[in-house]
Write a protein that holds these residues in place. Structure first.
Motif, mmCIF file in Angstrom:
data_model
loop_
_atom_site.group_PDB
_atom_site.id
_atom_site.type_symbol
_atom_site.label_atom_id
_atom_site.label_comp_id
_atom_site.label_asym_id
_atom_site.label_seq_id
_atom_site.Cartn_x
_atom_site.Cartn_y
_atom_site.Cartn_z
ATOM 1 N N THR A 220 0.795 -1.232 0.000
ATOM 2 C CA THR A 220 0.000 0.000 0.000
ATOM 3 C C THR A 220 0.830 1.286 0.000
ATOM 4 O O THR A 220 0.268 2.370 -0.166
ATOM 5 C CB THR A 220 -0.914 0.032 1.238
ATOM 6 O OG1 THR A 220 -0.093 -0.079 2.419
ATOM 7 C CG2 THR A 220 -1.909 -1.121 1.204
ATOM 8 N N ALA A 221 2.133 1.189 0.214
ATOM 9 C CA ALA A 221 2.957 2.400 0.341
ATOM 10 C C ALA A 221 2.960 3.195 -0.959
ATOM 11 O O ALA A 221 3.136 2.643 -2.048
ATOM 12 C CB ALA A 221 4.378 2.028 0.732
ATOM 13 N N ARG A 222 2.777 4.497 -0.822
ATOM 14 C CA ARG A 222 2.823 5.408 -1.965
ATOM 15 C C ARG A 222 4.167 6.106 -1.963
ATOM 16 O O ARG A 222 4.616 6.620 -0.936
ATOM 17 C CB ARG A 222 1.692 6.429 -1.886
ATOM 18 C CG ARG A 222 0.294 5.825 -1.956
ATOM 19 C CD ARG A 222 -0.783 6.895 -1.799
ATOM 20 N NE ARG A 222 -0.678 7.922 -2.843
ATOM 21 C CZ ARG A 222 -0.258 9.179 -2.636
ATOM 22 N NH1 ARG A 222 0.109 9.560 -1.421
ATOM 23 N NH2 ARG A 222 -0.202 10.040 -3.621
ATOM 24 N N ILE A 223 4.800 6.137 -3.133
ATOM 25 C CA ILE A 223 6.129 6.742 -3.195
ATOM 26 C C ILE A 223 6.193 7.837 -4.254
ATOM 27 O O ILE A 223 5.447 7.831 -5.237
ATOM 28 C CB ILE A 223 7.238 5.704 -3.477
ATOM 29 C CG1 ILE A 223 7.219 5.258 -4.953
ATOM 30 C CG2 ILE A 223 7.136 4.513 -2.554
ATOM 31 C CD1 ILE A 223 8.506 4.618 -5.411
ATOM 32 N N VAL A 224 7.078 8.782 -4.019
ATOM 33 C CA VAL A 224 7.571 9.685 -5.056
ATOM 34 C C VAL A 224 8.911 9.124 -5.504
ATOM 35 O O VAL A 224 9.724 8.697 -4.675
ATOM 36 C CB VAL A 224 7.732 11.120 -4.522
ATOM 37 C CG1 VAL A 224 8.717 11.924 -5.363
ATOM 38 C CG2 VAL A 224 6.391 11.823 -4.482
ATOM 39 N N HIS A 225 9.154 9.107 -6.808
ATOM 40 C CA HIS A 225 10.392 8.530 -7.327
ATOM 41 C C HIS A 225 11.123 9.504 -8.234
ATOM 42 O O HIS A 225 10.507 10.176 -9.062
ATOM 43 C CB HIS A 225 10.114 7.259 -8.134
ATOM 44 C CG HIS A 225 11.354 6.679 -8.769
ATOM 45 N ND1 HIS A 225 11.644 6.826 -10.107
ATOM 46 C CD2 HIS A 225 12.396 5.984 -8.228
ATOM 47 C CE1 HIS A 225 12.797 6.230 -10.364
ATOM 48 N NE2 HIS A 225 13.263 5.713 -9.246
ATOM 49 N N THR A 226 12.444 9.563 -8.057
ATOM 50 C CA THR A 226 13.293 10.274 -9.016
ATOM 51 C C THR A 226 14.371 9.342 -9.530
ATOM 52 O O THR A 226 14.984 8.588 -8.766
ATOM 53 C CB THR A 226 13.947 11.523 -8.419
ATOM 54 O OG1 THR A 226 14.853 12.080 -9.390
ATOM 55 C CG2 THR A 226 14.715 11.232 -7.143
ATOM 56 N N PRO A 248 4.068 4.903 -8.763
ATOM 57 C CA PRO A 248 4.892 5.969 -8.192
ATOM 58 C C PRO A 248 4.577 7.327 -8.804
ATOM 59 O O PRO A 248 4.265 7.428 -10.007
ATOM 60 C CB PRO A 248 6.322 5.534 -8.542
ATOM 61 C CG PRO A 248 6.230 4.042 -8.747
ATOM 62 C CD PRO A 248 4.877 3.819 -9.342
ATOM 63 N N VAL A 249 4.632 8.359 -7.995
ATOM 64 C CA VAL A 249 4.542 9.732 -8.490
ATOM 65 C C VAL A 249 5.958 10.136 -8.915
ATOM 66 O O VAL A 249 6.888 10.106 -8.097
ATOM 67 C CB VAL A 249 4.017 10.689 -7.401
ATOM 68 C CG1 VAL A 249 4.010 12.122 -7.913
ATOM 69 C CG2 VAL A 249 2.628 10.255 -6.951
#
Length: 546
Positions: A220-226, A248-249
């Motif tokens: 369920t974890a939501r991440i921002v990714h670069t 991922p955002v």
């Protein structure tokens, strides 16, 4: 001397196959720029356990097609001498300047030497190449990448058929074979004859990423990714989709490959300012985590929400992530050996001991960690994590990201966070606080002088803590082969000093361990840890003269 330098440059120019570097070198010769020519012809770029890495440009001290062709010819000669005639060499590459050219040159040289060559279908993460070697039964692999180095650099990383990076004596034998390569016109380089692999090799890698997660675990974890302008975006998003995590955002400004790395001074998540765009994206998207890969996606950085710091987000140190993943694997009931390099936190050993698991300490680099017998998990503080050694015997920023996201999901179900788990580890084993004194230099003699000074006048105390033992690692130890480094044990602390193997840096790794009686004592322990680290850093810099 000037005449000899110009003559040397003209000889190099005559066999340079690249119009760009030919023009560059011709202009330096025409201008009589002996200072720049001297820098480029002061020796040759040395091949070692990190392969080759350096600034792009003409001449033997730069990364260019001539240097790469010689490296490939030497590697081919070494493989044939090892009885690997006709064997397969897999070649991967990132999206840096000249990477595709260097990959094609390598494939051509291997084919001309009587080996078989297969090139990955497009710029892909280094872990895909490391996986493909064993998946395809290759005798060796080459990844063209400079990882997180500055934009003007490129590199050449060599793996053997076991899927791990080269170590002595192979590195020296390959270097000798490279030195024995004659004129480039004697290196056979056909126009074709090698294979370009299809997407099925990537599909096989992605299928393998499922192995790092526990069956039925929360996702369920939501991440921002670069991706730091590197090659990680498409592979990471595909892996997260397969696993069933929310999409991922992406940090849009850094999601696509760009060899100029326009938004960062250094494309390394540890460098100041490199994560600013990721933090800004996270403040808009409010995810559970930020995950950053370096440009070739073999490293994984993690940031977490933290209201106590300015901006509301805090980068976790590599040692913190290393301990968190170890604790997660222990809770999952894994067996085998945990391993880390000597510059990483001693907390991993305490976690392994309490869990009844094996533990090994190695020299710096995954080339050593990957060779530990029975390895189940390995990490080092420079954001490198090997969480599936049966699939990738190297650090892998994609599978590490999946495992971090799984851990965050498990904790989220319990209304807890990664920071809460770090507190648990401090209460169980003492607060292990780490930091680094890293000095980038233009003149490498600065590093040599600092190491000599510390050897001749070793410190007897740092931050008021007595040095209880000092080791010169060039002599090796009972469990470690020789390396250029110094290790100091203090009362409740440890310091290691070594030159970087991949960058012009002197690196000093600091650790203090502060006992913690209960949760109420955690804030004071953190303050004490930070004070000690700052004082050790100050005193060590003075002792080294840096």
């Amino acid at each position: 001397m000037q005449h000899d330098l110009i003559a040397q440059a003209r000889t190099w120019l005559a066999e340079d196959p690249d119009p760009e570097t030919r023009d560059e070198l011709a202009a330096l010769i025409e201008a009589g720029d002996t200072q720049e020519l001297a820098a480029r012809f002061a020796g040759t770029l040395q091949f070692g356990t990190a392969g080759l890495r350096g600034e792009l440009g003409a001449g033997p001290m730069r990364m260019n097609r001539s240097v790469v062709i010689r490296a490939a010819a030497g590697l081919a000669a070494y493989l044939k001498a090892q009885g690997q005639e006709g064997g397969l060499v897999v070649v991967g590459y990132d999206a840096r300047y000249k990477s595709a050219d260097f990959a094609r040159d390598t494939a051509a040289v291997m084919t001309g030497a009587g080996l078989r060559a297969a090139v990955l279908p497009r710029p892909l993460p280094t872990p895909v190449l490391a996986y493909a070697i064993r998946h395809l039964g290759a005798v060796a692999g080459v990844e063209v990448t400079a990882s997180h180095n500055p934009p003007r650099d490129n590199g050449y990383k060599v793996y053997l058929g076991d899927g791990s990076q080269i170590v002595p004596p192979a590195d020296g034998e390959i270097a000798a074979a490279i030195a024995a390569v004659g004129p480039l016109d004697g290196v056979v380089r056909p126009e074709d004859g090698w294979e370009t692999l299809g997407e099925d090799v990537l599909d096989a890698y992605l299928a393998r990423t499922d192995a790092v997660l526990a069956a039925g675990s929360p996702r369920t974890a939501r991440i921002v990714h670069t991706a730091m302008h590197g090659v990680g975006t498409s592979v990471l998003t595909a892996a997260f989709e397969r696993a069933g995590f929310p999409a991922p955002v992406l940090v849009a400004e850094q999601a696509e490959p760009d060899p100029s790395f326009p938004t960062v001074a250094f494309p390394n998540p540890e460098e100041p300012g490199a994560m600013d765009l990721a933090f800004a994206t996270a403040r808009r998207a409010a995810p559970d985590l930020i995950i950053a890969n370096d440009p070739d996606a073999d490293r994984c950085a993690v940031a977490v929400p933290d209201t106590s710091v300015e901006g509301g987000w805090r980068m976790l140190r590599g040692d913190e992530v290393g301990a968190l993943l170890a604790a997660h694997l222990v809770e999952r009931g894994v067996s085998g050996v945990f391993a880390e390099s000597i510059v990483s936190s001693s907390l991993l050993g305490r976690i392994a001991e309490k869990a009844g698991l094996g533990y090994e300490e190695t020299l710096t680099g995954f080339k050593w960690i990957a060779r530990v017998d029975g390895l189940r998990y390995g990490y080092e503080e420079a954001l490198g994590y090997c969480v599936d050694p049966e699939g990738v015997r190297d650090k892998d920023g994609i599978t590490a990201a999946l495992l971090v996201a799984e851990l965050a999901s498990v904790l989220k179900e319990r209304s807890r966070t990664l920071l809460d788990l770090l507190d648990d580890l401090a209460l169980a084993h003492g607060l292990h606080a780490t930091d680094q004194l890293s000095v980038r230099v233009e003149d490498l003699t600065v590093i040599a002088d600092a190491m000599a000074r510390l050897r001749e006048q070793p410190p007897t105390a740092l931050a008021g803590l007595a040095v209880t033992s000092a080791e010169d690692l060039t002599r090796g130890t009972d469990r470690l082969p020789p390396t250029d480094g110094l290790r100091y044990h203090l009362e409740g602390a440890r310091v290691i000093v070594r030159p970087s193997g991949t960058e012009p840096k002197l690196k000093c790794y600091l650790e203090v361990v502060v006992p913690v009686a209960d949760a109420a004592g955690l804030p004071a322990a953190r303050v004490r840890g930070a004070e000690l680290l700052a004082a050790i850093k100050r005193d060590l810099a003075a002792a080294a003269g840096i």
